[in-house]
Motif scaffolding. Structure first.
Motif, PDB file in Angstrom:
ATOM      1  N   ARG A 131     -39.714 -26.565  61.223  1.00 40.30           N
ATOM      2  CA  ARG A 131     -38.576 -25.718  60.882  1.00 40.30           C
ATOM      3  C   ARG A 131     -38.937 -24.924  59.636  1.00 40.30           C
ATOM      4  N   ASP A 254     -32.516 -26.670  61.730  1.00 43.60           N
ATOM      5  CA  ASP A 254     -31.573 -27.667  61.226  1.00 43.60           C
ATOM      6  C   ASP A 254     -30.827 -28.311  62.387  1.00 43.60           C
ATOM      7  N   ASP A 258     -31.518 -32.434  64.326  1.00 41.02           N
ATOM      8  CA  ASP A 258     -30.555 -33.536  64.432  1.00 41.02           C
ATOM      9  C   ASP A 258     -30.482 -34.040  65.873  1.00 41.02           C
TER      10      ASP A 258
END
Ligand code: IPM
Ligand code: MN
Length: 361
Positions: A131, A254, A258
């Motif tokens: 990321r 982000d 998760d």
């Protein structure tokens, strides 16, 4: 003389100090076993200090951090502090000022760890998300006018420049090359760019062209793929085995990491690194400060131990990192589950088991 590394430790809030203690237990076992020194300096930044003194993270601390070989963070966040204050004031400030432009998130399902994905096992879930960690919407470009009126306008822009995109892609391609050389189970898979270029025709196009150009010119042997981020979400769930190295911009990263944490067994095991390949990096477990579990010796320290393992790898202590991973794998097989309060062991017992294993490999 034995190699030695200066490590800045920020245990932080809630369960942060508990998991950091177990991470350090394992790191110390690794240093004794593999013959390098760790010089640890603790910093008390976090909610408690902020509530007591009003200080979040002074610029002088950033300058202190520059002198370290690496950093290790527990967790930041407290119910009495407004959301965003500590996140921006500590975590994002460190990422931005130390230019930790890569957020490295391995999504790896270890044996005997439960995934919510039906019929998927460790052979299907073993990839890495890169990321971009300093740009995009997180730069905070934009503003608000007519605030509080019916005509209020707010903007927050996705900002990217070619240099920021290129340096992130470079890291991703290099990692892909390394993984391909490591194991044939990786080399059959592509490097995947994730964006939303069917709608984000400016930023998406910048990323896509940069990806295609770099791939074609510098890594012609690496297979490339592209997914829209919404579709990537689907494939993470349905066909995680398609992925090996996935690279994406900040906000999309982000969100999908998760999801990655859940399919690898939850926040109890998910670790990440905020990496400046030319500077000081910071490693952290992905779970938050989990205030309801704080002080009870029930939180899973495996993610913090995994973050320590990533740190060793980044420092070049590859054999020690491998030993920690072997130890983690063995201990996870003995645990009842990876969920806080339901591990079959306490926090400190899990740390002891991993540290003892490392001491004897
Ligand atoms: C993460 C976190 C942070 C982020 C928050 C706490 C600022 O969610 O590390 O993924 O959004 O990057
Ligand atoms: Mn996040």
């Amino acid at each position: 003389m034995a190699k030695s590394y200066n490590i800045a430790i920020i245990p932080g809030d809630g369960t942060g100090p508990e998991v950091v203690a177990e991470g350090l237990k394992v790191l110390n076992a690794a240093s004794a076993r593999f013959g390098f020194r760790l010089d640890l300096v603790h910093f008390d930044f976090g909610a408690e200090r902020y509530l007591k003194t009003g200080e979040i993270l002074p610029d002088s601390a950033i300058n202190d951090f520059r002198k370290f070989d690496s950093m290790f963070l527990g967790a930041i966040g407290h119910p009495d502090v407004k959301p965003g204050v500590l996140e921006a004031g500590i975590l994002l400030k460190i990422r931005f000022s130390l230019d930790q432009y890569i957020n490295l998130r391995p999504v790896k399902l270890y044996p005997n760890v439960d995934t919510p994905l039906k019929d998927k096992g460790p052979e299907h879930i073993d990839f890495v998300v890169i990321r971009e960690n300093t740009g995009g919407i997180y730069t905070g470009h934009g503003g608000a006018t007519r605030v509080g009126t019916i005509d209020e306008i707010a903007t927050q822009l996705m900002v990217y420049d070619r240099r920021t995109v290129d340096r992130c892609l470079k890291y991703a391609f290099e990692l892909k090359k390394k993984r391909n050389a490591m194991n044939s189970k990786y080399s059959g898979k592509p490097i995947t760019l994730i964006h939303k270029r069917n709608v984000l025709t400016q930023c998406g196009d910048l990323w896509y062209r940069a990806f295609e150009e770099m791939g074609e010119q510098q890594y012609p042997d690496l297979k490339r793929d592209y997914n829209h981020v919404d579709a990537a979400n689907m494939w993470f769930v349905k066909n995680p085995e398609w992925f090996d190295v996935a690279v994406t911009e900040n906000l999309f990263g982000d969100i999908i990491t998760d999801l990655g944490a859940m399919i690898q067994g939850g926040l109890g095991v998910a670790a990440g690194g905020n990496i400046n390949p030319e500077g000081v990096s910071m490693f952290e477990p992905m779970g938050g400060s989990a205030p309801k579990y704080a002080g009870r010796n029930v939180i899973n320290p495996m993610a913090a131990i995994g973050a320590g393992m990533m740190m060793l790898d980044a420092l070049g202590e590859t054999a020690a990192a491998q030993a920690v991973e072997t130890a983690m794998t063995s201990v996870m097989q003995k645990m009842k589950s990876q969920a806080a309060g339901n591990m079959g062991y306490s926090t400190t017992e899990v740390g002891d088991l991993v540290a003892n294993f490392v001491a004897t490999v």
